[in-house]
Design a protein around this motif. Structure first.
Motif, short mmCIF file in Angstrom:
data_model
loop_
_atom_site.label_atom_id
_atom_site.label_comp_id
_atom_site.label_asym_id
_atom_site.label_seq_id
_atom_site.Cartn_x
_atom_site.Cartn_y
_atom_site.Cartn_z
N LEU A 104 0.83 -1.20 0.00
CA LEU A 104 0.00 0.00 0.00
C LEU A 104 0.87 1.26 0.00
N ASN A 105 1.96 1.22 0.73
CA ASN A 105 2.90 2.36 0.70
C ASN A 105 3.47 2.55 -0.70
N ALA A 106 3.80 1.44 -1.35
CA ALA A 106 4.37 1.52 -2.71
C ALA A 106 3.38 2.14 -3.68
N GLU A 107 2.08 1.97 -3.43
CA GLU A 107 1.06 2.59 -4.28
C GLU A 107 1.15 4.11 -4.22
N VAL A 108 1.54 4.63 -3.06
CA VAL A 108 1.72 6.08 -2.90
C VAL A 108 3.04 6.51 -3.53
N PHE A 109 4.08 5.74 -3.32
CA PHE A 109 5.39 6.10 -3.85
C PHE A 109 5.38 6.19 -5.37
N ASP A 110 4.85 5.16 -6.02
CA ASP A 110 4.79 5.15 -7.49
C ASP A 110 3.85 4.05 -7.96
N PRO A 111 2.58 4.39 -8.21
CA PRO A 111 1.62 3.36 -8.64
C PRO A 111 1.95 2.77 -10.00
N SER A 112 2.73 3.49 -10.81
CA SER A 112 3.04 2.98 -12.15
C SER A 112 3.93 1.74 -12.10
N MET A 113 4.59 1.53 -10.98
CA MET A 113 5.47 0.37 -10.84
C MET A 113 4.73 -0.88 -10.36
N ALA A 139 6.44 -8.24 -5.05
CA ALA A 139 7.57 -7.74 -4.26
C ALA A 139 8.52 -6.92 -5.12
N GLY A 140 8.68 -7.31 -6.39
CA GLY A 140 9.55 -6.55 -7.28
C GLY A 140 9.04 -5.13 -7.50
N GLY A 141 7.72 -5.00 -7.66
CA GLY A 141 7.15 -3.67 -7.83
C GLY A 141 7.30 -2.81 -6.59
#
Length: 246
Positions: A104-113, A139-141
């Motif tokens: 969920l944090n990664a969605e904020v950082f960069d959803p395109s990944m 996990a890679g994203g």
């Protein structure tokens, strides 16, 4: 002339309000993974005991075979297996909760990944066969999005070695462990039991190695997200010449 009503301006919600620290969960997961590794080693010791007793019996044609000692060894082996089940289940629950948090944090950082929806951070673990691939893809994203720590907007490449080693060890442990368990359940003759116990010892060792590598992975990714949050800009603007993290 009446003034036209203007809809209220929606309140600005900073991305930080969508971020939640994974630190507490990470600490719990690391402790549980350490317990899993210790229990795996206890299971290896119990397996050595079983093999030793059976080996001595085969050498002496079971002339000095102690039934009570054999029963105790079998009970200890069974107890170690049950303890493995309990600790693995508890660890899996906390690990998946942590995994969802960092996703969920990664969605904020960069959803395109992120190639899959956030819900898959949980669901991917429960799809037969696909759970050998999908969680690593997710996990890679997360890893790539969390690695954006250059203040000039470029991506910082962070080698994913520890993530790849963890995933490889975990898959090997899972697949070989299931095979070894089936062999142990089918074993009837003393030599067959010895061989199957040896295979289970290998599987337990692989599981302990995977647990240690998982500790390194959890700590590294959690630290990366902390560094990423410190930038306070979501997402970063990628410069045309910047490469992507692998």
């Amino acid at each position: 002339m009446s003034q036209a009503s203007v809809p209220p301006v929606p309140a600005f919600v900073a991305p930080q309000q969508y971020l939640r620290s994974p630190n507490g969960l990470a600490k719990a997961v690391v402790i549980l993974l350490a317990v899993v590794a210790v229990v795996d080693l206890l299971a290896v010791a119990a397996g050595l005991n079983i093999r030793g007793l059976l080996g001595d019996g085969l050498e002496n044609d079971f002339a000095t075979y102690d039934e009570a000692e054999a029963t105790l060894a079998d009970n200890l082996y069974g107890s170690a297996g049950a303890l493995q089940g309990v600790t693995t289940l508890a660890t899996a629950v906390f690990f998946i909760i942590w995994f969802r948090r960092v996703r969920l944090n990664a969605e904020v950082f960069d959803p395109s990944m992120q190639q899959m929806k956030p819900g898959w951070a949980v669901g991917a673990w429960f799809v037969p066969f696909a759970n050998l691939v999908l969680p690593r893809r997710i996990a890679g994203g997360i890893w790539t999005a969390s690695a954006q720590t250059n203040t000039d907007g470029s991506r910082r490449t962070v080698p994913a070695t520890v993530m790849n080693l963890w995933w490889g060890a975990w898959v090997c442990s899972l697949v070989f462990g299931r095979y070894a368990s089936r062999q142990y359940l089918k074993a009837e003759e003393p030599q067959e039991v010895m061989d199957a116990a040896g295979q289970l010892m290998v599987a337990d060792t692989l599981d302990a190695v995977a647990a240690v590598l998982a500790v390194l992975f959890v700590r590294k990714l959690t630290r990366m997200q902390g560094e990423r949050v410190a930038l306070g800009v979501y997402p970063l603007t990628v410069q045309p010449s910047a490469g992507r993290a692998h």
